[in-house]
Design an enzyme around this catalytic site. Structure first.
Site, short mmCIF file in Angstrom:
data_model
loop_
_atom_site.label_atom_id
_atom_site.label_comp_id
_atom_site.label_asym_id
_atom_site.label_seq_id
_atom_site.Cartn_x
_atom_site.Cartn_y
_atom_site.Cartn_z
CG ASP A 234 -13.71 -7.01 2.46
OD1 ASP A 234 -13.44 -6.24 3.41
OD2 ASP A 234 -14.18 -6.62 1.36
CE1 TYR B 232 -3.42 -2.76 0.86
CE2 TYR B 232 -4.61 -0.70 1.14
CZ TYR B 232 -4.61 -2.07 0.95
OH TYR B 232 -5.81 -2.73 0.88
CE LYS C 242 1.69 -17.88 -1.95
NZ LYS C 242 0.84 -19.07 -1.98
CG ASP D 81 -8.06 -4.76 1.82
OD1 ASP D 81 -9.03 -4.26 2.42
OD2 ASP D 81 -7.97 -4.81 0.58
CG ASP E 66 -2.10 -20.30 -0.47
OD1 ASP E 66 -1.54 -20.26 0.66
OD2 ASP E 66 -1.60 -20.94 -1.43
C1 IPM Z 1 -10.36 -1.15 3.98
C2 IPM Z 1 -10.58 -0.61 2.60
C3 IPM Z 1 -9.40 0.27 2.20
C4 IPM Z 1 -8.16 -0.59 2.23
C5 IPM Z 1 -9.57 0.96 0.86
C6 IPM Z 1 -10.81 1.81 0.81
C7 IPM Z 1 -8.35 1.78 0.50
O1 IPM Z 1 -10.78 -1.65 1.71
O2 IPM Z 1 -10.24 -0.32 4.93
O3 IPM Z 1 -10.31 -2.36 4.14
O4 IPM Z 1 -7.87 -1.29 1.26
O5 IPM Z 1 -7.45 -0.54 3.24
MG MG Z 2 -10.90 -3.56 2.62
#
Ligand code: IPM
Ligand code: MG
Length: 356
Positions: free
Chosen positions: A251, A142, A191, A247, A223
Site C-alpha cells: 500500500d 493471515y 523483522k 500487505d 521498519d
Molecule cells: C490486499 C488486501 C487484503 C489483504 C484484505 C482485503 C484481506 O488488503 O489484498 O492487500 O490484506 O491481503
Molecule cells: Mg492490502
C-alpha cells in the site's frame, strides 16, 4: 485461443470497474481473434448476501476450473460487523489458499505522466520508481490460528504467525528469479531482530542466495524498509517478503507512485491459473458514481494475458493504450493534477478502447 475467465465482480464500486475491464478484454479478443468466455463467480459481500457464505465451495470450484480469475475488490461497511469467519475478506483468503496462490506480485512503477500526483518530493520521484513487491500470500499470521478467549478477567486475542522452510524457499526462489529477469537486485524484508519466523526466513534466504551469485542480495528490516520506500525508492528492484509485511509495504509503495488506483497484481502458484486483481479496495465511499479509476483492474487484465495466457503482445497493447490516454491528459478523480481533464469510469475506458 479460447480462454475461460472466472469473473468476480466484487462489492461497492468494484462491479463498475470490472465491467469496464471486460469491455477492454472483449476489444482485445475481437482484434486478435481470441474468444474469452466469462463465468460469473460470487465472492465477498455479494456471496454473503446470496448464500450466507463469502466463498461457497461451488464458487471456488468454478475458479479452479477456469483458465484464470479476474477479480475486482470485496468488502464494504455493510458486512463490517460480521464475525471474522463470515466477513467478505475471508472469501478472498479462502480463494488464495484454495487455489494455492502463494506468490503475489505487486509492481510499483511511476507513470511519468502521474509524477505530479505523487506525494513524494519531486526530486525524489524524479529518480524513478520501478520496483516490484513479491508478497508471500498463503502463510504467516493471515493463516495461523486466530482465537479470542476470556481468561476470567478480560478478553485475550491471539493470532499465530507460522512459516515453514518450504513455504519460505518457494517464495524466495520467485524473488530471485524475478530479480534475475530485471535489474538483478533482491531485498528480502523481515523483522529478524524480533521474530523467529523472520530468523528462519533469513536463514533460508541466505542459503538460496548462494545459488544466485549473479543477483545482488540484501536483508532489510521491515521498519527500515517502510522508511527507505519514501526516502529513496529508486534503490529497490525486487522486494520479497512475508504476507503481512507485503500487505502493508505494497500500500505504501502504491501511494508514492501517484495513486493506488493504478496498481495491478497477480497471484500465482505452481500452475498458470492465477488471480488478477487491483490492489486497491472496493471504494465504498464512491460506489455508484461512475468515478472510480478502472486502470488498476484493466492493467491486472493485461497481467493475466501476459502471465497466464502467454499473450504478451496483447498485454503490451493494453498498457500502451493506458499510457496514451494518460499522455492525452485524461485522468480519473483520484489522480488528477493541474491542466488535466477528469473523466468518469466509463468515459476513460472509452478512450482506452479507442487506443486499442
Ligand atoms: C490486499 C488486501 C487484503 C489483504 C484484505 C482485503 C484481506 O488488503 O489484498 O492487500 O490484506 O491481503
Ligand atoms: Mg492490502
Amino acid at each position: 485461443m479460447e480462454k475461460k475467465i472466472a469473473v468476480i465482480r466484487g462489492d461497492c464500486s468494484s462491479p463498475e470497474f470490472v465491467k469496464e475491464t471486460i469491455r477492454v478484454l472483449d476489444k482485445i479478443a475481437q482484434k486478435h481473434g481470441h474468444t474469452f468466455v466469462y463465468e460469473e463467480v460470487a465472492m465477498g459481500g455479494d456471496a454473503i448476501d446470496r448464500y450466507g457464505d463469502p466463498l461457497p465451495e461451488a464458487e471456488l470450484q468454478k475458479c479452479l476450473n477456469s483458465d484464470s480469475v479476474l477479480l475486482g475488490s470485496v468488502g464494504g461497511p455493510k458486512w463490517d460487523t460480521l464475525p471474522g469467519d463470515k466477513r467478505p475478506e475471508k472469501g478472498l483468503l479462502r480463494l488464495r489458499a484454495g487455489m494455492g496462490l502463494y506468490s503475489n506480485a505487486r509492481p510499483a512503477r511511476i507513470w511519468p505522466q502521474l509524477a505530479p500526483a505523487s506525494p513524494l518530493r519531486p526530486d525524489i520521484a524524479a529518480n524513478g520508481i520501478d520496483f516490484i513487491i513479491i508478497r508471500e500470500l498463503t502463510g504467516g499470521v493471515y493463516f495461523g490460528e486466530h482465537s479470542t478467549i476470556h481468561n476470567g478477567t478480560e478478553e485475550v486475542a491471539t493470532d499465530i504467525m507460522e512459516y515453514s522452510v518450504h513455504e519460505i524457499e518457494r517464495i524466495g526462489r520467485i524473488g530471485f528469479e524475478t530479480a534475475r529477469k530485471r535489474r538483478k537486485k533482491l531485498t528480502s524484508v523481515d523483522k529478524a531482530n524480533v521474530l523467529d519466523t523472520s530468523r528462519l526466513w533469513r536463514k533460508v534466504m541466505h542459503e538460496l542466495a548462494e545459488e544466485y551469485p549473479d543477483v545482488e542480495y540484501e536483508d532489510m528490516l521491515v521498519d527500515n524498509c517502510a522508511m527507505q520506500i519514501v526516502k529513496n525508492p529508486a534503490q529497490f528492484d525486487v522486494i520479497v517478503t512475508e504476507n503481512m509485511f507485503g500487505d502493508i509495504l505494497s500500500d505504501e509503495a502504491s501511494m508514492i507512485t501517484g495513486s493506488i488506483g493504478m496498481i495491478p497484481s497477480s497471484s500465482l502458484g505452481d500452475t498458470t491459473v492465477g488471480v488478477y486483481e487491483p490492489i486497491h479496495g472496493s471504494a465504498p465511499d464512491i460506489a455508484g458514481q461512475n468515478i472510480v479509476n478502472p486502470m488498476a483492474c484493466i492493467l491486472s487484465a493485461a497481467m493475466m494475458l501476459r502471465y497466464s495466457f502467454d499473450m504478451s503482445e496483447e498485454a503490451d497493447e493494453i498498457e500502451r493504450a493506458v499510457g496514451a490516454v494518460l499522455d492525452q491528459g485524461f485522468r480519473t478523480a483520484d489522480n488528477q493534477s493541474e491542466g488535466c481533464t477528469v473523466l468518469g469510469t466509463k468515459e476513460i475506458t472509452d478512450r482506452i478502447l479507442e487506443e486499442i
